[in-house]
Write an enzyme that holds these catalytic residues in place. Structure first.
Site, PDB file in Angstrom:
ATOM      1  N   THR A  81      -5.336  15.944  37.819  1.00 28.54           N
ATOM      2  CA  THR A  81      -5.328  16.288  36.409  1.00 28.54           C
ATOM      3  C   THR A  81      -5.020  15.003  35.642  1.00 28.54           C
ATOM      4  OG1 THR A  81      -4.436  17.808  34.735  1.00 28.54           O
ATOM      5  CG2 THR A  81      -2.867  16.936  36.354  1.00 28.54           C
ATOM      6  N   VAL A 120     -11.087  20.557  33.593  1.00 25.57           N
ATOM      7  CA  VAL A 120     -11.014  19.251  32.956  1.00 25.57           C
ATOM      8  C   VAL A 120      -9.582  19.049  32.489  1.00 25.57           C
ATOM      9  CG1 VAL A 120     -11.917  17.756  31.136  1.00 25.57           C
ATOM     10  CG2 VAL A 120     -13.396  19.483  32.183  1.00 25.57           C
ATOM     11  N   CYS A 121      -9.020  17.879  32.771  1.00 26.71           N
ATOM     12  CA  CYS A 121      -7.692  17.530  32.287  1.00 26.71           C
ATOM     13  C   CYS A 121      -6.672  18.590  32.718  1.00 26.71           C
ATOM     14  CB  CYS A 121      -7.742  17.344  30.770  1.00 26.71           C
ATOM     15  SG  CYS A 121      -6.353  16.467  30.047  1.00 26.71           S
ATOM     16  N   THR A 122      -5.879  19.088  31.784  1.00 26.74           N
ATOM     17  CA  THR A 122      -4.824  20.046  32.144  1.00 26.74           C
ATOM     18  C   THR A 122      -5.356  21.453  32.378  1.00 26.74           C
ATOM     19  OG1 THR A 122      -4.332  20.342  29.787  1.00 26.74           O
ATOM     20  CG2 THR A 122      -2.979  18.760  31.017  1.00 26.74           C
ATOM     21  N   GLY A 123      -6.662  21.613  32.365  1.00 23.82           N
ATOM     22  CA  GLY A 123      -7.227  22.894  32.796  1.00 23.82           C
ATOM     23  C   GLY A 123      -6.821  23.201  34.226  1.00 23.82           C
TER      24      GLY A 123
END
Length: 328
Positions: free
Chosen positions: A128, A108-111
């Site tokens: 991202t 999720v996101c910057t994961g």
């Protein structure tokens, strides 16, 4: 019922909604499955040492277990947050060793940056948060970064855009596993849209444009979104804002960053896409509902912007959904 355990990785500086958004989706899904199995997605959280972590917003999360010795049984969820800027090398090493064992690997996101650091996205298409796509592409040129979609599926790996996009991704997985009605029930409980395809843009037409500063212009923006089938000519919109057409067009462009015509075009196209995706209405009916007037006018708008006629767009969309209907 097949259980699909979810292991969520925690670390200092994690974005709390990256964690709780998908977890709420998976947790709620079990209540709507055929046998109402509340444990359809058993969820565990884990940090490097098993110690509580502080999220980017200051909340403290207490994990269930340390990562060391924890097996990945089915789904591994890697959230993002400030903690991905300079990640603990031990976390990257753990992901490099254990993430390949996951049947579904999600970020999720910057994961996605953590997955990339571990070499897990090399040769794959990924996304991202829009503000970090350039960073992902620069630091990891072997990753095919697509900045537009809400989420991207590439085999068993799925990456999602910023923050709430993790909810969209989780809902899409619930739909794969248990069907549209279960996913829709979860979306209703959480009061969110059920966005099925990953090829939706990260920004809706409303978010892509700036919100006007003056109330009359903001009201016009709301009116356009709620009445795509209406008379949305500059003259009609200017009258609603109580401005001359010339003054309205100039003010709208200055305050929103795009012309009224371009804004209307985006709103109508977005509305038409959703109807093609989520309804059984015919192209002619949809063209009227979205203000195109004729199917030919809608066809030209779709070909110009999306490179496909409405019928072809619907066919591709349904092919995208059916390609992911088999549960892992």
């Amino acid at each position: 019922m097949t259980k699909r355990p979810v292991l969520v990785v925690l670390f200092d500086g994690v974005q709390s909604l990256d964690v709780t958004g998908p977890v709420e989706v998976f947790s709620a899904a079990g209540h709507f499955t055929a046998d109402a199995d509340a444990d359809a997605y058993p969820i565990r959280t884990a940090s490097l040492d098993g110690a509580p972590v502080r999220t980017a917003s200051g909340l403290r999360l207490t994990p269930d277990t340390p990562l060391a010795g924890t097996e990945v049984e089915h789904t591994l969820l890697v959230p993002g947050g400030e903690g991905t800027r300079a990640p603990d090398p031990r976390l990257v090493d753990w992901l490099r060793e254990h993430a390949p064992r996951a049947r579904r690997l999600l970020s999720v996101c910057t994961g996605a940056l953590l997955l990339a650091e571990a070499g897990l996205l090399d040769g794959r298409r990924a996304t991202t948060h829009w503000a970090h796509c350039d960073r992902l592409a620069r630091r990891h040129p072997a990753v095919d970064v697509d900045p537009d979609p809400i989420f991207v599926r590439d085999g068993r790996i799925a990456t999602s855009a910023g923050v709430t996009a993790g909810i969209d991704l989780a809902l899409s997985l619930v739909e794969e596993d248990h069907g549209r009605e279960v996913a829709l029930a979860v979306a209703r409980v959480l009061v969110v849209f059920l966005r099925r395809p990953g090829n939706q843009a990260q920004f809706s037409a409303q978010l892509a444009a700036q919100t006007a500063r003056r109330e009359p212009l903001r009201e016009v923006q709301r009116w356009i979104s709620e009445h795509p089938e209406g008379d949305l000519s500059v003259e009609a919109l200017a009258a609603r804002a109580r401005l001359s057409p010339r003054h309205f067009a100039r003010a709208f462009r200055i305050e929103t960053g795009m012309t009224p015509g371009r804004y209307v075009e985006r709103i109508r196209l977005e509305h038409a896409r959703r109807l093609l995706e989520d309804s059984r209405d015919g192209v002619e009916e949809i063209s009227r509902a979205c203000g195109y007037g004729t199917p030919e006018a809608m066809r030209r708008a779709f070909v110009r912007t999306l490179g496909a006629a409405p019928a072809e767009y619907r066919r591709r969309f349904r092919g995208h959904v059916s390609a992911h209907t088999e549960s892992p």
